[in-house]
Write a protein that holds these residues in place. Structure first.
Motif, PDB file in Angstrom:
ATOM      1  N   THR A   1       0.842  -1.187   0.000  1.00  0.00           N
ATOM      2  CA  THR A   1       0.000   0.000   0.000  1.00  0.00           C
ATOM      3  C   THR A   1       0.888   1.253   0.000  1.00  0.00           C
ATOM      4  O   THR A   1       2.109   1.167   0.089  1.00  0.00           O
ATOM      5  CB  THR A   1      -0.921   0.027   1.226  1.00  0.00           C
ATOM      6  OG1 THR A   1      -0.104   0.032   2.405  1.00  0.00           O
ATOM      7  CG2 THR A   1      -1.836  -1.176   1.250  1.00  0.00           C
ATOM      8  N   LEU A   2       0.259   2.402  -0.072  1.00  0.00           N
ATOM      9  CA  LEU A   2       0.999   3.668  -0.113  1.00  0.00           C
ATOM     10  C   LEU A   2       1.918   3.826   1.093  1.00  0.00           C
ATOM     11  O   LEU A   2       3.089   4.198   0.952  1.00  0.00           O
ATOM     12  CB  LEU A   2      -0.001   4.832  -0.175  1.00  0.00           C
ATOM     13  CG  LEU A   2       0.578   6.241  -0.033  1.00  0.00           C
ATOM     14  CD1 LEU A   2       1.507   6.562  -1.186  1.00  0.00           C
ATOM     15  CD2 LEU A   2      -0.538   7.278   0.064  1.00  0.00           C
ATOM     16  N   VAL A   3       1.413   3.553   2.283  1.00  0.00           N
ATOM     17  CA  VAL A   3       2.213   3.729   3.501  1.00  0.00           C
ATOM     18  C   VAL A   3       3.429   2.812   3.478  1.00  0.00           C
ATOM     19  O   VAL A   3       4.545   3.222   3.822  1.00  0.00           O
ATOM     20  CB  VAL A   3       1.354   3.455   4.752  1.00  0.00           C
ATOM     21  CG1 VAL A   3       2.187   3.601   6.016  1.00  0.00           C
ATOM     22  CG2 VAL A   3       0.160   4.400   4.803  1.00  0.00           C
TER      23      VAL A   3
ATOM     24  N   LEU B   1      -8.548   6.461   3.663  1.00  0.00           N
ATOM     25  CA  LEU B   1      -7.993   7.234   4.771  1.00  0.00           C
ATOM     26  C   LEU B   1      -7.864   6.379   6.039  1.00  0.00           C
ATOM     27  O   LEU B   1      -6.809   6.379   6.692  1.00  0.00           O
ATOM     28  CB  LEU B   1      -8.872   8.455   5.046  1.00  0.00           C
ATOM     29  CG  LEU B   1      -8.438   9.373   6.198  1.00  0.00           C
ATOM     30  CD1 LEU B   1      -7.027   9.910   5.971  1.00  0.00           C
ATOM     31  CD2 LEU B   1      -9.415  10.525   6.387  1.00  0.00           C
ATOM     32  N   SER B   2      -8.911   5.645   6.375  1.00  0.00           N
ATOM     33  CA  SER B   2      -8.878   4.838   7.602  1.00  0.00           C
ATOM     34  C   SER B   2      -7.894   3.679   7.478  1.00  0.00           C
ATOM     35  O   SER B   2      -7.158   3.374   8.435  1.00  0.00           O
ATOM     36  CB  SER B   2     -10.277   4.318   7.936  1.00  0.00           C
ATOM     37  OG  SER B   2     -10.823   3.583   6.857  1.00  0.00           O
ATOM     38  N   TYR B   3      -7.817   3.040   6.323  1.00  0.00           N
ATOM     39  CA  TYR B   3      -6.875   1.935   6.127  1.00  0.00           C
ATOM     40  C   TYR B   3      -5.435   2.454   6.160  1.00  0.00           C
ATOM     41  O   TYR B   3      -4.545   1.825   6.739  1.00  0.00           O
ATOM     42  CB  TYR B   3      -7.151   1.220   4.810  1.00  0.00           C
ATOM     43  CG  TYR B   3      -6.564  -0.169   4.735  1.00  0.00           C
ATOM     44  CD1 TYR B   3      -7.298  -1.279   5.146  1.00  0.00           C
ATOM     45  CD2 TYR B   3      -5.271  -0.380   4.274  1.00  0.00           C
ATOM     46  CE1 TYR B   3      -6.761  -2.555   5.085  1.00  0.00           C
ATOM     47  CE2 TYR B   3      -4.728  -1.650   4.218  1.00  0.00           C
ATOM     48  CZ  TYR B   3      -5.479  -2.738   4.628  1.00  0.00           C
ATOM     49  OH  TYR B   3      -4.932  -4.007   4.576  1.00  0.00           O
ATOM     50  N   GLY B   4      -5.226   3.623   5.543  1.00  0.00           N
ATOM     51  CA  GLY B   4      -3.887   4.218   5.581  1.00  0.00           C
ATOM     52  C   GLY B   4      -3.472   4.619   6.979  1.00  0.00           C
ATOM     53  O   GLY B   4      -2.320   4.394   7.384  1.00  0.00           O
TER      54      GLY B   4
ATOM     55  N   TRP C   1      -8.679  -1.147  11.549  1.00  0.00           N
ATOM     56  CA  TRP C   1      -8.959   0.020  10.703  1.00  0.00           C
ATOM     57  C   TRP C   1     -10.451   0.399  10.751  1.00  0.00           C
ATOM     58  O   TRP C   1     -10.810   1.551  10.476  1.00  0.00           O
ATOM     59  CB  TRP C   1      -8.525  -0.238   9.274  1.00  0.00           C
ATOM     60  CG  TRP C   1      -9.258  -1.345   8.571  1.00  0.00           C
ATOM     61  CD1 TRP C   1      -8.898  -2.653   8.498  1.00  0.00           C
ATOM     62  CD2 TRP C   1     -10.482  -1.221   7.832  1.00  0.00           C
ATOM     63  NE1 TRP C   1      -9.824  -3.366   7.776  1.00  0.00           N
ATOM     64  CE2 TRP C   1     -10.800  -2.511   7.348  1.00  0.00           C
ATOM     65  CE3 TRP C   1     -11.340  -0.163   7.546  1.00  0.00           C
ATOM     66  CZ2 TRP C   1     -11.938  -2.763   6.584  1.00  0.00           C
ATOM     67  CZ3 TRP C   1     -12.475  -0.409   6.783  1.00  0.00           C
ATOM     68  CH2 TRP C   1     -12.767  -1.695   6.315  1.00  0.00           C
ATOM     69  N   LYS C   2     -11.315  -0.540  11.096  1.00  0.00           N
ATOM     70  CA  LYS C   2     -12.752  -0.224  11.179  1.00  0.00           C
ATOM     71  C   LYS C   2     -13.036   0.740  12.327  1.00  0.00           C
ATOM     72  O   LYS C   2     -13.859   1.653  12.189  1.00  0.00           O
ATOM     73  CB  LYS C   2     -13.556  -1.513  11.352  1.00  0.00           C
ATOM     74  CG  LYS C   2     -13.524  -2.418  10.132  1.00  0.00           C
ATOM     75  CD  LYS C   2     -14.428  -3.626  10.316  1.00  0.00           C
ATOM     76  CE  LYS C   2     -14.449  -4.472   9.058  1.00  0.00           C
ATOM     77  NZ  LYS C   2     -15.356  -5.640   9.186  1.00  0.00           N
ATOM     78  N   LEU C   3     -12.351   0.542  13.448  1.00  0.00           N
ATOM     79  CA  LEU C   3     -12.500   1.472  14.568  1.00  0.00           C
ATOM     80  C   LEU C   3     -11.971   2.851  14.184  1.00  0.00           C
ATOM     81  O   LEU C   3     -12.578   3.882  14.535  1.00  0.00           O
ATOM     82  CB  LEU C   3     -11.764   0.934  15.798  1.00  0.00           C
ATOM     83  CG  LEU C   3     -11.801   1.821  17.054  1.00  0.00           C
ATOM     84  CD1 LEU C   3     -13.234   2.054  17.505  1.00  0.00           C
ATOM     85  CD2 LEU C   3     -10.972   1.189  18.170  1.00  0.00           C
TER      86      LEU C   3
END
Length: 362
Positions: A65-67, A288-291, A301-303
């Motif tokens: 991923t990007l991160v 945004l949340s996953y990143g 990431w859901k929280l």
């Protein structure tokens, strides 16, 4: 979570058309008047090139991923610092689209409903979809909504030929000149399409090469639609009125009248626009949340998505009482530094570093 190339096509198409229909037309028309369609075309060519560069970066770093690949290319500290630029970019896009969507509903449907109530229901729906199904649920929604959404938006542009006068588009270039056309393109390009989301979404694609073609086509169709919408807008309303309209595409749909029988097609446009905005907001919330989950090391990431939604809603409610937060679209810092760094400098830097590393390994 896996996404097919076909689903990626509709995710990119719907998200980009929603962005193009809201701000770029107005910003380009304010600067280049009847030549705004040239500004949209030029801005679209720029964003197609940016999309190509970002796809090359994704192909160089498949399986990350990007991160992850920012830390790999730039180092942990610098990579984490630079990736926050994209977090801010996605949050600002979510903020802009959600605010525009709320104001649009308040303007055309729910006149006396408090904006906080509209925001509550809208953001709950977006957060619920992301929480329950992640990008899989959102991509399946886009797969169903996308064909109907794109077809009706293209068709509606050609339903009022009696009001079109293409003399309003003339003269081409003579009144504006290259300076205003280019300036209009650089004001509009950053709000047209968002190729940066593929830096996160490409990780979830099943077949990478097929998805790359789908992403390019998914970027090209909104650009074509934006050019046609700009031409129709100017030919119907003229350059002066077109630059003053808050919701240009919705206004075009209000003009449609075929034999005094086919009228009020905005009744179809409103729910479709809201569904398209839902796709755009859900994609933004997910990436945004996953990143942030990868950036912080907190795996739930859901929280993070739920907490981000609360912050998002607080900023939107506060902006309704703070005039300065409502007028940031023409901020010189954003247009002069932030967007060029996010769309040009960082992708080129990642591409160059990745190419050098590949040659060194070879």
């Amino acid at each position: 979570m896996k996404v097919s190339g076909y689903q990626m096509f509709w995710l990119i198409s719907v998200s980009s058309i929603i962005s193009t229909s809201y701000l770029p037309l107005k910003l380009a028309a304010e600067e280049s008047r009847q030549d705004c369609w040239i500004s949209i075309l030029l801005g679209g060519i720029i964003m197609m090139a940016v999309t190509g560069v970002m796809l090359r970066v994704c192909m160089q770093n498949q399986g990350k991923t990007l991160v992850a690949f920012m830390k790999d290319l730039m180092g942990t500290v610098l990579g984490k610092a630079l990736v926050t630029i994209y977090f801010l970019l996605w949050f600002m896009q979510m903020f802009t689209i959600a605010r525009g969507m709320t104001e649009f509903q308040n303007l055309v449907m729910l006149h006396r409903t408090p904006m906080s109530v509209i925001l509550l229901f809208m953001l709950f729906l977006v957060a619920y979809a992301v929480y329950r199904g992640g990008i899989t649920a959102v991509s399946r929604c886009a797969e169903v909504i996308g064909p109907i959404f794109v077809f009706i938006l293209f068709v509606q542009l050609f339903l009022n030929p009696q009001d079109m006068d293409f003399k309003r588009v003339l003269p081409i270039y003579a009144d504006s000149g290259w300076f205003h056309i280019v300036k209009g393109a650089f004001k509009a390009y950053s709000y047209m399409v968002d190729p940066s989301i593929i830096l996160m979404l490409f990780f979830f694609v099943e077949i990478k090469r097929t998805a790359a073609r789908a992403i390019l086509w998914g970027t090209a169709i909104p650009i074509l639609w934006g050019v046609l919408a700009a031409l129709v807008l100017i030919s119907v309303t003229g350059p002066v009125i077109g630059a003053e309209l808050i919701t240009p595409v919705y206004t075009i749909s209000k003009f449609v009248s075929i034999l005094n029988f086919v009228q009020n097609i905005d009744a179809f446009f409103i729910p479709l626009w809201l569904l398209g905005a839902f796709i755009k907001l859900a994609v933004g919330l997910f990436v945004l949340s996953y990143g942030l989950s990868e950036w912080t090391g907190f795996k739930n990431w859901k929280l993070i998505a739920c907490l981000t939604t609360f912050v998002w809603m607080a900023c939107l409610i506060y902006s309704t009482h703070n005039i300065r937060m409502s007028y940031t679209l023409k901020n010189p810092f954003l247009n002069g530094y932030f967007y060029p760094i996010a769309f040009f400098v960082l992708p080129l830097l990642m591409w160059i570093i990745g190419s050098i590393r590949q040659r060194t390994k070879a």
